[in-house]
Motif scaffolding. Sequence first.
Motif, mmCIF file in Angstrom:
data_model
loop_
_atom_site.group_PDB
_atom_site.id
_atom_site.type_symbol
_atom_site.label_atom_id
_atom_site.label_comp_id
_atom_site.label_asym_id
_atom_site.label_seq_id
_atom_site.Cartn_x
_atom_site.Cartn_y
_atom_site.Cartn_z
ATOM 1 N N SER A 1 31.164 61.056 100.729
ATOM 2 C CA SER A 1 32.053 59.947 101.100
ATOM 3 C C SER A 1 33.511 60.364 101.051
ATOM 4 O O SER A 1 34.311 60.000 101.924
ATOM 5 C CB SER A 1 31.828 58.752 100.164
ATOM 6 N N GLN A 2 33.871 61.155 100.050
ATOM 7 C CA GLN A 2 35.251 61.622 99.947
ATOM 8 C C GLN A 2 35.607 62.575 101.092
ATOM 9 O O GLN A 2 36.731 62.555 101.595
ATOM 10 C CB GLN A 2 35.466 62.311 98.590
ATOM 11 N N ILE A 3 34.637 63.391 101.513
ATOM 12 C CA ILE A 3 34.868 64.290 102.646
ATOM 13 C C ILE A 3 35.059 63.478 103.932
ATOM 14 O O ILE A 3 35.939 63.769 104.754
ATOM 15 C CB ILE A 3 33.691 65.276 102.799
ATOM 16 N N GLU A 4 34.245 62.442 104.122
ATOM 17 C CA GLU A 4 34.389 61.574 105.297
ATOM 18 C C GLU A 4 35.758 60.918 105.332
ATOM 19 O O GLU A 4 36.413 60.841 106.376
ATOM 20 C CB GLU A 4 33.309 60.489 105.301
ATOM 21 N N ILE A 5 36.200 60.418 104.168
ATOM 22 C CA ILE A 5 37.515 59.764 104.078
ATOM 23 C C ILE A 5 38.622 60.762 104.375
ATOM 24 O O ILE A 5 39.577 60.472 105.104
ATOM 25 C CB ILE A 5 37.709 59.125 102.683
ATOM 26 N N LEU A 6 38.484 61.991 103.836
ATOM 27 C CA LEU A 6 39.474 63.036 104.091
ATOM 28 C C LEU A 6 39.552 63.352 105.584
ATOM 29 O O LEU A 6 40.637 63.517 106.143
ATOM 30 C CB LEU A 6 39.108 64.299 103.303
ATOM 31 N N ALA A 7 38.391 63.385 106.245
ATOM 32 C CA ALA A 7 38.351 63.679 107.677
ATOM 33 C C ALA A 7 39.002 62.565 108.496
ATOM 34 O O ALA A 7 39.700 62.827 109.472
ATOM 35 C CB ALA A 7 36.907 63.880 108.126
ATOM 36 N N GLY A 8 38.773 61.328 108.094
ATOM 37 C CA GLY A 8 39.278 60.200 108.875
ATOM 38 C C GLY A 8 40.705 59.802 108.583
ATOM 39 O O GLY A 8 41.352 59.132 109.391
ATOM 40 N N THR A 9 41.225 60.250 107.418
ATOM 41 C CA THR A 9 42.576 59.853 107.007
ATOM 42 C C THR A 9 43.633 60.270 108.015
ATOM 43 O O THR A 9 44.583 59.531 108.281
ATOM 44 C CB THR A 9 42.905 60.471 105.625
ATOM 45 N N LEU A 10 43.481 61.458 108.589
ATOM 46 C CA LEU A 10 44.464 61.947 109.555
ATOM 47 C C LEU A 10 44.635 60.960 110.697
ATOM 48 O O LEU A 10 45.752 60.681 111.143
ATOM 49 C CB LEU A 10 44.006 63.309 110.098
ATOM 50 N N ASN A 11 43.517 60.403 111.158
ATOM 51 C CA ASN A 11 43.566 59.489 112.297
ATOM 52 C C ASN A 11 43.974 58.078 111.914
ATOM 53 O O ASN A 11 44.644 57.393 112.678
ATOM 54 C CB ASN A 11 42.207 59.481 112.994
ATOM 55 N N LEU A 12 43.593 57.635 110.727
ATOM 56 C CA LEU A 12 44.043 56.316 110.268
ATOM 57 C C LEU A 12 45.555 56.307 110.091
ATOM 58 O O LEU A 12 46.229 55.345 110.469
ATOM 59 C CB LEU A 12 43.352 55.949 108.951
ATOM 60 N N SER A 13 46.100 57.385 109.528
ATOM 61 C CA SER A 13 47.551 57.474 109.356
ATOM 62 C C SER A 13 48.259 57.581 110.706
ATOM 63 O O SER A 13 49.402 57.157 110.856
ATOM 64 C CB SER A 13 47.903 58.690 108.500
ATOM 65 N N ALA A 14 47.546 58.178 111.684
ATOM 66 C CA ALA A 14 48.128 58.287 113.029
ATOM 67 C C ALA A 14 48.374 56.916 113.634
ATOM 68 O O ALA A 14 49.253 56.759 114.491
ATOM 69 C CB ALA A 14 47.212 59.110 113.934
ATOM 70 N N LEU A 15 47.616 55.915 113.192
ATOM 71 C CA LEU A 15 47.858 54.547 113.669
ATOM 72 C C LEU A 15 49.263 54.100 113.307
ATOM 73 O O LEU A 15 49.954 53.444 114.091
ATOM 74 C CB LEU A 15 46.831 53.584 113.060
ATOM 75 N N VAL A 16 49.697 54.454 112.096
ATOM 76 C CA VAL A 16 51.059 54.113 111.658
ATOM 77 C C VAL A 16 52.076 54.858 112.508
ATOM 78 O O VAL A 16 53.050 54.281 113.001
ATOM 79 C CB VAL A 16 51.253 54.467 110.163
#
Length: 498
Positions: free
Chosen positions: A56-71
Amino acid sequence: MGTMEIEGGNEKPKLNKYALACAIVASLINCIFGYDTGVLSGANIFVKDDLKLNESQIEILAGTLNLSALVGSAIAGRTSDMIGRRYTIVVASLIFLIGAILMGYSPNYAILMTGRCIAGVGVGFSLMIAPVYSTEISSSSHRGALSSLPEICISVGILTGYISNLAFSKLPLKLGWRMMFGIAAIPAIALVFAILQMPESPRWLAMQGRLKEAEEVLLLVSDTKEEAKSRFRDLKLAAGIDENCKEDVVIPSKKIASGAGVWKELFIRPTPTVRRIMLAAWGIHFFQHLTGIEAVVLYSPRIFKKAGVMGKQKLLLATVGVGVTKLLFILVATFNLDKFGRRRLMLTSVSGATTALIVLGFCLTVVDHAKKQLLWALCLSIISTYTFVAFFSIGLATVTWVYTAEIWPLRLRAQGASVGVAINRAMNATISMTFISIYEAITIGGAFFMFAGFATLAGVFFYFFMPETKGKALEEIEMLFTPEGSKAHQQKTEEVVV
């Protein structure tokens, strides 16, 4: 200044070298984004072992780049309207620099996540501004090629990230993955100095009323003086300035200069033409990542492991093949965008990608149920993965960014494109943060059958809502999306055999 060559009795403009240089430098910001994406595919194996992380932590790490890109994408459009396209790229470079330093230092998961989040904001900026700048600096005869350069740079960055995984994997565990992330700070610093040597976008200068500067830039980036005059006349009209105006500087409308009121025009009172543009531009971004490319780019070592490839070095080497394939076929698309057009490449792309996904899903399902290793299924899994990446690259990867930057009217381009980036990153984050959970729930073969279904829907959408823009001046493209213009275009559109 560009020159002309005679081919078959017709004058064909040569590629303007100054415009090419400007587009290359602007697009290099996406190399850093591509690197940050690609490097995680291998780095997460070592990060997981060193920091003792769960799936789960690896998935979150992978997706964080794109979630932050929303900002980043939410503020990049308005920022570029206010400070200009060039300085927006500088801001993106500095954000990437800070993110790379934090990720390279990261003593723990929290700092690594913080660095990844900051880099993600830079992603939002870079994905919006590089295609917009390249589009605005290009002539219509070569706009497809120059506007696809950001996607080439993303692929170069992804491939470099894969190679970095191989190169630093032999270092001690605690040092190796930190070097993989931190080394991205070097190109970020260099890019700041390179970008400051570029001219500003002539269309942004016109929006600010700086007509003399806009005209000077157009003379540098146009193929001929006649084309420069024609482009200058068109962009004056697009900026709401009288085409016969001879002033060097005029005071523009505050609304046009700052980009104010764009959100109302997009979301509250859109015209029928703007609604059609919104549907096409944002729809393409919505479907692009539903085809599963992020699952392949981020998790290809896992896919190959499921197929039967064993050993970290072999997995990383097979993953490098993904990066090489992506880069090669994006280059193919770049040289053919202005020849075959956006629509034909996109429909060919989605058809081939769908077929490859079905084959990959079938092979992985067979391997999943087999009691021993099946060499044919292993080989076909790798071939279909590379085939999917190849077909994705010739259309879905390249055309998406070219098309969605060129179809917006000048006054809406930066902020309309930024919304598209937000949608793109949201879909990207959804896939990257859920892929492991999805394939654990419905099997990895089932996950790729699901992506094939989404790709089929994407093909239907592209067929009905994507008029051809090849060879059209930016100021002419808007007419394709008017009710009358779209009917005329539909009558002229040639049949595309898919």
